[in-house]
Design an enzyme around this catalytic site. Structure first.
Site, PDB file in Angstrom:
ATOM      1  N   TYR A 129      11.357  10.060  10.071  1.00 37.93           N
ATOM      2  CA  TYR A 129      10.572   9.437  10.998  1.00 37.93           C
ATOM      3  C   TYR A 129      11.795   9.844  12.802  1.00 37.93           C
ATOM      4  O   TYR A 129      11.539  10.543  12.773  1.00 37.93           O
ATOM      5  CB  TYR A 129      11.227   8.016  10.677  1.00 37.93           C
ATOM      6  CG  TYR A 129       9.552   6.936  11.503  1.00 37.93           C
ATOM      7  CD1 TYR A 129       9.004   7.462  11.579  1.00 37.93           C
ATOM      8  CD2 TYR A 129      10.790   5.898  11.444  1.00 37.93           C
ATOM      9  CE1 TYR A 129       7.196   6.476  12.598  1.00 37.93           C
ATOM     10  CE2 TYR A 129       9.276   4.463  12.637  1.00 37.93           C
ATOM     11  CZ  TYR A 129       8.356   5.258  12.637  1.00 37.93           C
ATOM     12  OH  TYR A 129       7.312   3.575  12.673  1.00 37.93           O
ATOM     13  N   LYS A 147     -12.242  11.710  -9.009  1.00 31.90           N
ATOM     14  CA  LYS A 147     -12.391  13.456  -8.677  1.00 31.90           C
ATOM     15  C   LYS A 147     -10.909  13.249  -7.637  1.00 31.90           C
ATOM     16  O   LYS A 147     -10.900  14.183  -7.698  1.00 31.90           O
ATOM     17  CB  LYS A 147     -13.292  13.539  -7.030  1.00 31.90           C
ATOM     18  CG  LYS A 147     -14.596  12.351  -7.215  1.00 31.90           C
ATOM     19  CD  LYS A 147     -15.730  14.331  -8.034  1.00 31.90           C
ATOM     20  CE  LYS A 147     -17.174  13.676  -9.051  1.00 31.90           C
ATOM     21  NZ  LYS A 147     -17.236  14.547  -9.571  1.00 31.90           N
TER      22      LYS A 147
END
Ligand SMILES: NC(=O)C1=CN([C@@H]2O[C@H](COP(=O)(O)OP(=O)(O)OC[C@H]3O[C@@H](n4cnc5c(N)ncnc54)[C@H](OP(=O)(O)O)[C@@H]3O)[C@@H](O)[C@H]2O)C=CC1
Ligand SMILES: CC(=O)C(=O)O
Ligand SMILES: [Mg+2]
Length: 432
Positions: A47, A102
């Protein structure tokens, strides 16, 4: 293959399915970290301030997104919920379990990360605009369960607007697997695709794409009777959209009863229980029946097998033999396309996948597949016309065929992957 189940979904199985989705935590997917995050030094890299460096690199050259982010192995699974399996238009949020599903299959079988996105769009254009605006984030876009005819316009527009692969799975994934299975089934029946009389019940996303691919594999358009809710798609009808009109035949046949007489093949991509035993009785010898509607097929496989002992029967389900389902296609097609950074998934890549699937079914079945289904033997023949999803060889066979076809046809932005062949999903990043 011994698989049971007279009633397609007992109360017990229904509850098991709900529990599977609800417990121990809701849903089927989670996000995992790929970098260490234990110390303040790690956080300063992951970060602020470290994260600014890859941002600057991507601003200089967008291709650096493939180097510094997960883009290259990330697919969006996008639906509007307008044709959820064979359940119909239940809206975007109701499609989320299928779209998460999926994602499970992308990860489990091809090591691809995915995020499901359910879009509440008031028009095809609104859907196109929504997806186009977020397209750069992904390595590819898998459109799912969008009804016809809107799906055709949506897919075409997004292919034109995006420089990553955009693939409507219900069209092309289904067509690839159907073509592979049908070529094998007809071979077993002693027939040729070129001569086969085909009845296709359904004239939507999956049906239109399946029949188009079958024609490009050798089927004759004049041998195909396509049917929608109003019956046979014929040349005297004035209510056909341009996609159905491609399959309008000059015929006096009007109903499924008429069309099925003497047919060699029935492909069902419509809804549950629409093919009656009496209709199956009237098909030609060694009839091939792909009752692919999910979750409930056009004819129950037990009923079909009781009706005729010469039927070659397939469904879209995991609990019966011969699963003709796009799960055998989309994970590996995207794997190959992503690995050569293909800009699109073209016809040559689809046909390469058909042949890879067809050929794999003719090889001896491995122990992992037998164990996965709890059976002792399985051989190419009436009960085994197409590989099972648990066959780990699919990863290499289909992905490499697709990647090679992309390179050969000039849509690849990278060479054929040096880290192929893939022996397992652990190999997908090409690093030890
Ligand atoms: N096994 C597999 O891998 C896959 C299976 N499928 C299955 O295929 C089916 C259709 O999906 P999809 O193409 O995406 O959906 P679409 O909504 O695009 O198309 C549905 C088609 O089915 C037709 N239809 C519905 N009910 C009947 C009926 N009673 N008689 C005749 N035709 C009927 C519709 O006719 P009309 O045009 O008149 O409305 C329409 O043409 C679903 O059941 C789905 O589960 C889909 C993809 C993959
Ligand atoms: C399998 C699938 O994609 C469907 O039935 O819609
Ligand atoms: Mg689908």
């Amino acid at each position: 293959m011994q698989m049971t189940g007279q009633k397609l979904m007992s109360d017990e199985k229904r509850q098991a399915a709900l529990d599977y989705h609800a417990k121990p935590i809701p849903g089927k997917l989670s996000v995992e970290l790929t970098k260490p995050t234990e110390t303040s030094k790690h956080l300063a890299l992951a970060y602020s301030p470290g994260v600014a460096e890859p941002c600057r690199e991507i601003a200089k050259d967008v291709e650096n997104a493939y180097l510094y982010t997960g883009k290259g192995n990330l697919v969006a699974v996008v639906s509007d919920g307008s044709a959820i399996l064979g359940l119909g238009n239940l809206g975007p949020l109701s499609s989320k379990p299928v779209m998460e599903g999926k994602g499970v299959l992308f990860k489990r079988f091809a090591g691809i990360n995915s995020v499901d996105i359910e879009v509440d769009a008031e028009s095809p254009q609104a859907f196109i605009d929504t997806v186009a605006r977020i397209a750069d984030t992904w390595g590819g876009i898998n459109l799912e369960d969008i009804k016809a005819p809107e799906c055709f316009e949506i897919e075409q527009a997004l292919i034109e607007q995006c420089n990553i692969p955009v693939f409507h799975d219900d069209q092309h994934g289904t067509a690839i697997v159907t073509a592979a299975g049908l070529l094998n089934a007809l071979d077993i029946a002693g027939k040729r695709l070129e001569d086969a009389r085909i009845v296709c019940l359904g004239a939507g996303a999956a049906a239109i794409a399946c029949m188009k691919l079958l024609v490009s594999c050798g089927a004759r358009a004049e041998n195909i009777f396509m049917l929608d809710r109003k019956g046979v798609v014929h040349s005297e009808r004035d209510d056909l959209n341009q996609y159905k009109a491609m399959f309008a035949t000059e015929t006096s046949r009007r109903t499924l009863d008429d069309a099925i007489e003497g047919a060699d093949v029935f492909v069902g991509l419509s809804g549950p229980n629409l093919l009656k035993p009496e209709q199956l009785q009237r098909m030609a010898a060694n009839p091939v029946v792909f009752a692919c509607s999910n979750p409930d097929p056009e004819i129950h496989p037990d009923v079909a097998n009781e009706t005729r002992d010469d039927v070659i029967m397939a469904t879209g389900r995991s609990d019966y033999p011969n699963q003709v389902n796009n799960v055998l296609g989309f994970p590996f097609i995207f794997r190959g396309a992503l690995d050569v950074r293909a800009t699109r998934i073209n016809e040559e890549m689809k046909v390469a996948a058909v042949h890879a699937l067809k050929d794999l079914a003719r090889e001896p079945v491995t122990r992992e597949v037998l164990d996965g289904y709890g059976i002792e033997s399985l051989e190419f023949g009436r009960g085994y016309i197409i590989p099972t999803p648990l066959d780990s060889r699919l990863l290499d066979r289909v992905s490499s065929a697709v990647a090679q076809a992309a390179v050969d046809t000039g849509v690849a932005r990278k060479p054929y992957p040096a880290h192929y062949p893939l022996t397992s999903i652990k190999d997908v990043y090409g690093t030890p």
